[in-house]
Design a protein around this motif. Sequence first.
Motif, PDB file in Angstrom:
ATOM      1  N   ARG A 124       0.834  -1.204   0.000  1.00 18.69           N
ATOM      2  CA  ARG A 124       0.000   0.000   0.000  1.00 18.69           C
ATOM      3  C   ARG A 124       0.871   1.258   0.000  1.00 18.69           C
ATOM      4  O   ARG A 124       0.578   2.235  -0.699  1.00 18.69           O
ATOM      5  CB  ARG A 124      -0.928   0.000   1.216  1.00 18.69           C
ATOM      6  CG  ARG A 124      -1.921   1.150   1.230  1.00 18.69           C
ATOM      7  CD  ARG A 124      -2.811   1.111   2.464  1.00 18.69           C
ATOM      8  NE  ARG A 124      -3.836   2.133   2.394  1.00 18.69           N
ATOM      9  CZ  ARG A 124      -3.635   3.415   2.686  1.00 18.69           C
ATOM     10  NH1 ARG A 124      -2.435   3.817   3.075  1.00 18.69           N
ATOM     11  NH2 ARG A 124      -4.623   4.283   2.588  1.00 18.69           N
TER      12      ARG A 124
ATOM     13  N   GLU B 174       0.374   3.904  -2.806  1.00 23.10           N
ATOM     14  CA  GLU B 174      -0.320   5.123  -2.391  1.00 23.10           C
ATOM     15  C   GLU B 174       0.624   6.274  -2.027  1.00 23.10           C
ATOM     16  O   GLU B 174       0.365   7.425  -2.380  1.00 23.10           O
ATOM     17  CB  GLU B 174      -1.229   4.824  -1.186  1.00 23.10           C
ATOM     18  CG  GLU B 174      -2.334   3.818  -1.469  1.00 23.10           C
ATOM     19  CD  GLU B 174      -3.440   4.383  -2.346  1.00 23.10           C
ATOM     20  OE1 GLU B 174      -3.365   5.562  -2.721  1.00 23.10           O
ATOM     21  OE2 GLU B 174      -4.385   3.631  -2.661  1.00 23.10           O
ATOM     22  N   SER B 175       1.718   5.964  -1.320  1.00 23.49           N
ATOM     23  CA  SER B 175       2.602   7.026  -0.833  1.00 23.49           C
ATOM     24  C   SER B 175       3.784   7.291  -1.753  1.00 23.49           C
ATOM     25  O   SER B 175       4.380   8.365  -1.712  1.00 23.49           O
ATOM     26  CB  SER B 175       3.122   6.678   0.568  1.00 23.49           C
ATOM     27  OG  SER B 175       2.050   6.501   1.468  1.00 23.49           O
TER      28      SER B 175
ATOM     29  N   GLY C 121       2.768  10.031  -3.354  1.00 26.61           N
ATOM     30  CA  GLY C 121       2.014   9.224  -4.305  1.00 26.61           C
ATOM     31  C   GLY C 121       2.472   9.461  -5.733  1.00 26.61           C
ATOM     32  O   GLY C 121       3.609   9.847  -5.985  1.00 26.61           O
TER      33      GLY C 121
ATOM     34  N   THR D 188       1.239   7.089  -8.290  1.00 29.07           N
ATOM     35  CA  THR D 188       0.969   5.867  -9.057  1.00 29.07           C
ATOM     36  C   THR D 188      -0.363   6.008  -9.783  1.00 29.07           C
ATOM     37  O   THR D 188      -1.418   6.018  -9.157  1.00 29.07           O
ATOM     38  CB  THR D 188       0.919   4.636  -8.131  1.00 29.07           C
ATOM     39  OG1 THR D 188       2.126   4.546  -7.382  1.00 29.07           O
ATOM     40  CG2 THR D 188       0.726   3.363  -8.946  1.00 29.07           C
TER      41      THR D 188
ATOM     42  N   LYS E 168      -4.284   1.989 -11.318  1.00 30.46           N
ATOM     43  CA  LYS E 168      -4.163   1.935  -9.860  1.00 30.46           C
ATOM     44  C   LYS E 168      -5.461   1.455  -9.215  1.00 30.46           C
ATOM     45  O   LYS E 168      -5.437   0.680  -8.250  1.00 30.46           O
ATOM     46  CB  LYS E 168      -3.786   3.320  -9.328  1.00 30.46           C
ATOM     47  CG  LYS E 168      -3.787   3.419  -7.813  1.00 30.46           C
ATOM     48  CD  LYS E 168      -3.557   4.839  -7.348  1.00 30.46           C
ATOM     49  CE  LYS E 168      -3.768   4.984  -5.852  1.00 30.46           C
ATOM     50  NZ  LYS E 168      -3.608   6.384  -5.399  1.00 30.46           N
TER      51      LYS E 168
ATOM     52  N   VAL F  39      -5.881  -1.400  -6.267  1.00 33.18           N
ATOM     53  CA  VAL F  39      -6.504  -1.119  -4.965  1.00 33.18           C
ATOM     54  C   VAL F  39      -7.667  -2.080  -4.727  1.00 33.18           C
ATOM     55  O   VAL F  39      -7.829  -2.635  -3.635  1.00 33.18           O
ATOM     56  CB  VAL F  39      -6.984   0.342  -4.902  1.00 33.18           C
ATOM     57  CG1 VAL F  39      -7.766   0.589  -3.612  1.00 33.18           C
ATOM     58  CG2 VAL F  39      -5.797   1.296  -4.995  1.00 33.18           C
TER      59      VAL F  39
ATOM     60  N   TYR G 209      -4.209  -4.501  -3.231  1.00 32.65           N
ATOM     61  CA  TYR G 209      -2.812  -4.168  -3.525  1.00 32.65           C
ATOM     62  C   TYR G 209      -1.992  -5.403  -3.898  1.00 32.65           C
ATOM     63  O   TYR G 209      -0.783  -5.433  -3.707  1.00 32.65           O
ATOM     64  CB  TYR G 209      -2.166  -3.424  -2.349  1.00 32.65           C
ATOM     65  CG  TYR G 209      -2.846  -2.115  -2.035  1.00 32.65           C
ATOM     66  CD1 TYR G 209      -2.583  -0.981  -2.787  1.00 32.65           C
ATOM     67  CD2 TYR G 209      -3.783  -2.024  -1.006  1.00 32.65           C
ATOM     68  CE1 TYR G 209      -3.233   0.222  -2.521  1.00 32.65           C
ATOM     69  CE2 TYR G 209      -4.436  -0.826  -0.732  1.00 32.65           C
ATOM     70  CZ  TYR G 209      -4.158   0.293  -1.495  1.00 32.65           C
ATOM     71  OH  TYR G 209      -4.801   1.482  -1.239  1.00 32.65           O
TER      72      TYR G 209
END
Length: 268
Positions: free
Chosen positions: A101, A105-106, A139, A141, A215, A219, A223
């Motif tokens: 994740r 996400e980050s 992020g 992605t 993405k 999700v 993931y």
Amino acid sequence: SMNMLLHGIEHPDVRYKDSLAEEHGGEEEAYSLILANPPFAGSLDYENVAKDLLQVVKTKKTELLFLALFLRLLKPGGRAAVIVPDGVLFGSTKAHKQLRRILVESQKLDGVVSLPSGVFRPYAGVSTAILLFTKTNSGGTDHVWFYDLQADGRSLDDKRTDLLPADKLGATPAEPLSENEHAKNNLPDALARWQERNETELERARTEQSFCVPKADIVANGYDLSLNRYKEVTHEEVEHRDPREILKELVASEDEIRQGIADLEAML
């Protein structure tokens, strides 16, 4: 260091340390590029793991801790290519999911290259993949590029024999490979498609050797980063004969057998 010298790195900076046990304040966000093949399937006690790594992901598994380490060491905008065991891609533990994740996400997860299981023979037969990501801390992605690498130019048994001449091995052969040669060495094709990951690769179907996954799909699948989760397999349609025709032939064959038996009995 000897291995680095043999590959043209004449002044390597080799440091003897336990990278997972020591704090990394002096090296945090110090590197713009990391290429790594860290140890797999190791396990450490929490008290032996650097606290700054446990702040990224709380786990005892070394393959996850090394990914946390690389996120610490990369400067914003820095890139990494890391070989990981397949379990990192689909592991169901909280730590596995948390780390995936974070990458999606980050940070910016750029690609996943699935490797054939024999690439590390004779030392190991574990299935592996290459994670390609950029540290952003914000992020980025939009989609993830996947490539199914099936051949690297060498046999996938313990001998790892060259399947092509030396000038046609590796990712940058002296001349373009033929279709037959590509079947033995996918590396040049993988490199060419990687360079198009944000353009023409976006249009490829998931039945092809490479494709991109939005993405949102990743999700929705918790993931999961395993290629087989998203690859679509086409099956050739097979036409079967009408069962009535087959039964008719069986009846005819049985009639011939019965007639043959009757003829034999008449001869006795």
